[in-house]
Every structure is written in structure tokens, then in C-alpha cells.
Motif scaffolding. Structure first.
Motif, PDB file in Angstrom:
ATOM      1  N   ILE A  12      12.795   5.858  -3.166  1.00  0.00           N
ATOM      2  CA  ILE A  12      11.751   6.710  -2.597  1.00  0.00           C
ATOM      3  C   ILE A  12      10.635   6.985  -3.598  1.00  0.00           C
ATOM      4  O   ILE A  12       9.449   6.903  -3.276  1.00  0.00           O
ATOM      5  CB  ILE A  12      12.361   8.047  -2.107  1.00  0.00           C
ATOM      6  N   THR A  13      10.999   7.307  -4.834  1.00  0.00           N
ATOM      7  CA  THR A  13       9.982   7.614  -5.847  1.00  0.00           C
ATOM      8  C   THR A  13       9.083   6.409  -6.100  1.00  0.00           C
ATOM      9  O   THR A  13       7.849   6.539  -6.208  1.00  0.00           O
ATOM     10  CB  THR A  13      10.655   8.050  -7.163  1.00  0.00           C
ATOM     11  N   LEU A  71       2.471   7.686   2.303  1.00  0.00           N
ATOM     12  CA  LEU A  71       3.258   7.588   1.078  1.00  0.00           C
ATOM     13  C   LEU A  71       4.676   7.105   1.312  1.00  0.00           C
ATOM     14  O   LEU A  71       5.320   6.572   0.400  1.00  0.00           O
ATOM     15  CB  LEU A  71       3.291   8.946   0.364  1.00  0.00           C
ATOM     16  N   GLU A  72       5.206   7.283   2.515  1.00  0.00           N
ATOM     17  CA  GLU A  72       6.593   6.898   2.772  1.00  0.00           C
ATOM     18  C   GLU A  72       6.721   5.452   3.235  1.00  0.00           C
ATOM     19  O   GLU A  72       7.832   4.974   3.470  1.00  0.00           O
ATOM     20  CB  GLU A  72       7.209   7.822   3.844  1.00  0.00           C
ATOM     21  N   ASN A  73       5.598   4.748   3.400  1.00  0.00           N
ATOM     22  CA  ASN A  73       5.636   3.379   3.917  1.00  0.00           C
ATOM     23  C   ASN A  73       6.139   2.402   2.865  1.00  0.00           C
ATOM     24  O   ASN A  73       5.536   2.242   1.811  1.00  0.00           O
ATOM     25  CB  ASN A  73       4.254   2.949   4.398  1.00  0.00           C
ATOM     26  N   PHE A  87       3.924   3.592  -5.610  1.00  0.00           N
ATOM     27  CA  PHE A  87       3.194   2.382  -5.209  1.00  0.00           C
ATOM     28  C   PHE A  87       2.054   2.750  -4.259  1.00  0.00           C
ATOM     29  O   PHE A  87       0.920   2.282  -4.426  1.00  0.00           O
ATOM     30  CB  PHE A  87       4.135   1.381  -4.545  1.00  0.00           C
ATOM     31  N   ASN A  88       2.341   3.560  -3.251  1.00  0.00           N
ATOM     32  CA  ASN A  88       1.315   3.899  -2.262  1.00  0.00           C
ATOM     33  C   ASN A  88       0.206   4.744  -2.868  1.00  0.00           C
ATOM     34  O   ASN A  88      -0.971   4.561  -2.528  1.00  0.00           O
ATOM     35  CB  ASN A  88       1.965   4.608  -1.068  1.00  0.00           C
ATOM     36  N   SER A 140       1.945  -7.351   8.751  1.00  0.00           N
ATOM     37  CA  SER A 140       2.624  -6.531   9.753  1.00  0.00           C
ATOM     38  C   SER A 140       2.982  -5.181   9.151  1.00  0.00           C
ATOM     39  O   SER A 140       3.572  -5.110   8.075  1.00  0.00           O
ATOM     40  CB  SER A 140       3.893  -7.242  10.239  1.00  0.00           C
ATOM     41  N   VAL A 141       2.620  -4.088   9.841  1.00  0.00           N
ATOM     42  CA  VAL A 141       2.909  -2.734   9.359  1.00  0.00           C
ATOM     43  C   VAL A 141       3.778  -2.023  10.388  1.00  0.00           C
ATOM     44  O   VAL A 141       3.364  -1.820  11.537  1.00  0.00           O
ATOM     45  CB  VAL A 141       1.623  -1.931   9.105  1.00  0.00           C
ATOM     46  N   VAL A 142       4.984  -1.662   9.991  1.00  0.00           N
ATOM     47  CA  VAL A 142       5.923  -0.943  10.858  1.00  0.00           C
ATOM     48  C   VAL A 142       5.652   0.542  10.708  1.00  0.00           C
ATOM     49  O   VAL A 142       5.792   1.108   9.619  1.00  0.00           O
ATOM     50  CB  VAL A 142       7.383  -1.274  10.479  1.00  0.00           C
ATOM     51  N   CYS A 143       5.248   1.196  11.793  1.00  0.00           N
ATOM     52  CA  CYS A 143       4.819   2.592  11.736  1.00  0.00           C
ATOM     53  C   CYS A 143       5.937   3.526  12.204  1.00  0.00           C
ATOM     54  O   CYS A 143       6.739   3.176  13.073  1.00  0.00           O
ATOM     55  CB  CYS A 143       3.585   2.794  12.595  1.00  0.00           C
TER      56      CYS A 143
END
Length: 468
Positions: free
Chosen positions: A234-235, A249-251, A240-241, A164-167
């Protein structure tokens, strides 16, 4: 008379917790775990079945018959969807879990949403797609007509709890459709079909129950932490992304679960009855009316929305088993005899059972395989860690330093030739501590997990923090 011999089918921390629950029953003589892990042999009365060599359903059938197993209990969704219950029942063996057809409740998110919508169980507005171009067209239309709203995109099939990906934007939703259905197909064949639903704003709740084909009882629940990182990391999220090749990148990626605690902080009797009357009982009644055999645990992933002072639950997904790591903080609280409970499920006598629970808080923290750089022939290779690519076969130190009253359930471990314990997966250990308050349980859990070490070890530092 000799006690019962139990087979628990599971490879992870949930399997450790289920085996531990059975081992506390005075009616149980021996618990085998297959495939199991190193932790399966560290629990009283328990051992790993045939040294982790048993993995297929046929091998488990053979083991159960050769070892005079009285009852088999299935943990993970993969074996249930593959029909392990059907295979055991055909050979006359007692087994707890839904049959293959009923396991479709988790095996296909699209089928389940259609079923729930048909019987009036509340779900978010959704659409199913098997064509990526049509899905992208729908995404564009949604963002054109619903400014300020967002979508959740889900692989239809099994994806180890991470599908599941929350956009949070149109671009992220379009990219997610591409990454699931076209390239790089991050969930494999599970993404051949997708479900796209409106992102609801509220509070998520994992609601657990147990069913026997006629009756359904609510269990205690847990607050679960699914995202890989705390919101303020955040970093770490961006790194990771980048390492995972994700342009979003913010996911903050979903995982199978990074920890949790029980009892749940805001699940009260009124909300529990609302969920049972509007969701759990109607869903199981429909399953029974369809002639499907469902005997075992179930959990409903819910979003609780507040409207005019009323709490309204919506079903986001259904899973046909106990969650992991929720099982690790719920089952240690179970005072009811696990073997007696399982027999009541098989005999359709849950109406005769009154579940009893330890009132103390139990808090679990998952130690996972994090970012590691290793030398390779061409230089070095950096892997982002769970839930992405990660290294295994890393020695674990400090397990002997953990307090005796703190539980260590193993998710992905194995014994090496030297008798040392090594990592074998993304989630490695779930450490569970108890206390008369959430603060006490939390303090003890974090004090103890800091005593454990392996290269790349990572864990969320905020489990339970927002509810102190």
C-alpha cells in the motif's frame, strides 16, 4: 544444405524468447533480432541485427533482403499495426504475423468490441466514446443506477499494454476519463477515443492460440501478474501515485507485465474447449470471412465468471501477438520445432501439427527500473519508476552469478563502451527458472534474481505465491 536464416522483429524479452525458440531448431542456422537488445547477442545462434541500428520497417526490409532472410517473425503490436507484414509480403518475403487490417483487433479496442458483440462472442456491457463530456455523463449515470458496481476505462489505441484502468469508485472513473482524454492525456493519442465497460468480477485468463488463416490451435497458457505492485504494498502504491501526479492514490497501476508462470493453474481441457468453441474459432472465422489475413499468434484477455457451477468466459481485449512476459515462460516449454511450426502457419498446415510441451513449471520474475533519486542542477529529481517515469543507462551487476540452467531474457538493456550491460527501459530483465513443481521453480527464480543488482531495481515478491 545450409540452415534457415531468421529475422525476429522485437526489442524486448518476448523477442529474446522467440529468438531462443528458433535457435533450438536444427533447421535454423542463424537468428537476427531487430531492434533487439544486449540479450539478443547472448543466445546461441543469435545476434542483434546491425548493432540495434535497425528500427524502421524500411530498414528491416533492406536487412532481410541483404542478409538472405528465409523467414521473419514479428513480436510487438506496433510494427504489426504499422503494416510490416503487408510491406514484407509486397516484396515477396515470408513473414509471420497478421496484416495491418487484421491487427486492428488490438489497434482499436472500440472496433474489436463492436465486432465481437456483432457475432455473439460474449463481452462485458460497454460503450464507446470520443467526447469526454459524454463519457463523464455516462459514468455518472452508471454509478447512479448501479450501486456497488464499478467500471473499467480503456484507451482505444495502443498503449504498450498499460491502457486499461480498473476503477473502484465514481470519482476514480471520472478522474480517469479526464486523465486519458483531456489532461494530461496519459496514453497520448491512444486516448482520443475510449471504451468504458462494466467491471466484471471473476478470474482473469490470458488465452493464447496460433492461427494460419484456416486453422487455429490453442497454446499452453500462463498466469500473468499485470499490476506494478503486490496488493499489500500500500505504501509503495501511494508513493508511486503521488510522484506520478495521479490523484487516485490507491490505484495499483497496470504494467505490461511483472512476471508469471506456466502451466496455468486452472486452465483445464473443458475450459480450453469452451473458449475455443465460443470465442477463438468464431472470432477467427469472422476475420477470415472479412477477407483479412491472419497468420500468427493471438491472445484473448478473458474474465472467467462462475454461474450455477458453469465457467463462462468474457472477452476483455484481444492482442495480435504473444504477450510479454507470458512468452518468456511459455516458449521455453515448447518442444515442437519453432521453424517447422512457423512454416506450417505460412503454408496453412496447422492441422498437421501436434504441439508438444515440456511439462515442467517455468516461473519468470521481471526486474524493472524502480524509484530513484538523482542529483540535477537545481537539486535532486525523484522518479517513481516503471510504469511511470524512470531513469535508464544504469549499470547492471551480477548477471554472471546466475545459475547456468536459469534463463535471463533481456527486456531493456544495451552494451556500453566498456562491454558492461546497462538499463534502457522500464522493464529490464525477466529471469525464468524451471522445476518439477511450482514451488521449486519459484524458489530457484527468486534465489537467482537476488544475485542481480542495479540502482532502483524492483520486482514483485509474490509471483506464484498464491498458488503454492
Amino acid at each position: 544444405m545450409a540452415g534457415a536464416r531468421i529475422l525476429v522483429v522485437d526489442a524486448g524479452g518476448r523477442g529474446n524468447a522467440i529468438a531462443h525458440a528458433f535457435s533450438r531448431s536444427p533447421s535454423v542456422e542463424k537468428v537476427f533480432v531487430a531492434p533487439g537488445n544486449a540479450g539478443s547477442s547472448l543466445l546461441q545462434k543469435c545476434s542483434q541485427a546491425d548493432g540495434a541500428q535497425i528500427k524502421s520497417i524500411d530498414e528491416m526490409l533492406s536487412f532481410a533482403e541483404r542478409n538472405r532472410i528465409d523467414l521473419t517473425f514479428v513480436g510487438p503490436e506496433g510494427y504489426l499495426s504499422a503494416g510490416i507484414v503487408d510491406a514484407f509480403e509486397e516484396r515477396g518475403l515470408d513473414i509471420v504475423g497478421p496484416e495491418r487490417r487484421a491487427a486492428l483487433l488490438e489497434g482499436s479496442k472500440c472496433w474489436t468490441k463492436d465486432l465481437l458483440s456483432e457475432i455473439g462472442v460474449p463481452v462485458p456491457p460497454y460503450r464507446n466514446f470520443d467526447d469526454p463530456d459524454e463519457a463523464k455523463e455516462f459514468v455518472d449515470q452508471f454509478y447512479d443506477t448501479h450501486p456497488g458496481e464499478n467500471l473499467v476505462i480503456k484507451a482505444d489505441g495502443l498503449a504498450a499494454g498499460k491502457g486499461s484502468v480498473v476503477c473502484s469508485s465514481r470519482d476514480e472513473a471520472l478522474s480517469t476519463v479526464e486523465r486519458i482524454m483531456v489532461e494530461p492525456r496519459i496514453f497520448g493519442d491512444a486516448g482520443n477515443r475510449i471504451e468504458i465497460e462494466r467491471r466484471l468480477e471473476g478470474r482473469e485468463l490470458m488465452f493464447f492460440a496460433i492461427a494460419d488463416g484456416k486453422n487455429i490451435l490453442p497454446l499452453e497458457s500462463a498466469m500473468d501478474y499485470k499490476q506494478a505492485f503486490a496488493p499489500d504494498e500500500i505504501t509503495a502504491i501511494r508513493l508511486f501515485n503521488r510522484l506520478s501526479g495521479n490523484p487516485n492514490l490507491e490505484n495499483n497501476p497496470n504494467t505490461g507485465g511483472m512476471g508469471g508462470f506456466s502451466p496455468h493453474p486452472w486452465l483445464d481441457d473443458d475450459l480450453r474447449e469452451t473458449i475455443m468453441s465460443r470465442i477463438a474459432r468464431p472470432t477467427m472465422r469472422r476475420i477470415y470471412d472479412m477477407g483479412l489475413r491472419y497468420r500468427g499468434f493471438i491472445y484473448f484477455g478473458l474474465m472467467i465468471m462462475e454461474r450455477d457451477g458453469e465457467r463462462e468466459p468474457y472477452v476483455l481485449e484481444i492482442n495480435v501477438r504473444l504477450g510479454d512476459p507470458e512468452a518468456e515462460v511459455i516458449l521455453p516449454r515448447l518442444r515442437t520445432d519453432m521453424y517447422r511450426l512457423s512454416r506450417a502457419v505460412l503454408d496453412q498446415r496447422l492441422n498437421e501439427i501436434e504441439l508438444e510441451w515440456n511439462p515442467e513449471y517455468h516461473l519468470g520474475v521481471c526486474a524493472v527500473s524502480g524509484r530513484v533519486v538523482k542529483p540535477v542542477s537545481s537539486g535532486s529529481e525523484e522518479r517513481p519508476g516503471y510504469p511511470g517515469a524512470h531513469y535508464t543507462n544504469i549499470p547492471i551487476r551480477g548477471l554472471d552469478k546466475v545459475d547456468p540452467d536459469v534463463l535471463v531474457y533481456h527486456n531493456g538493456t544495451a552494451f556500453g563502451d566498456s562491454g558492461k550491460i546497462y538499463t534502457t527501459g522500464g522493464r529490464v530483465l525477466t529471469l525464468v527458472a524451471k522445476g518439477s513443481s511450482l514451488a521449486e521453480a519459484r524458489s530457484k527464480a527468486y534465489d537467482n534474481i537476488r544475485r542481480i543488482r542495479f540502482n532502483g531495481m524492483r520486482y514483485r515478491k509474490d509471483i506464484g505465491l498464491d498458488y503454492l
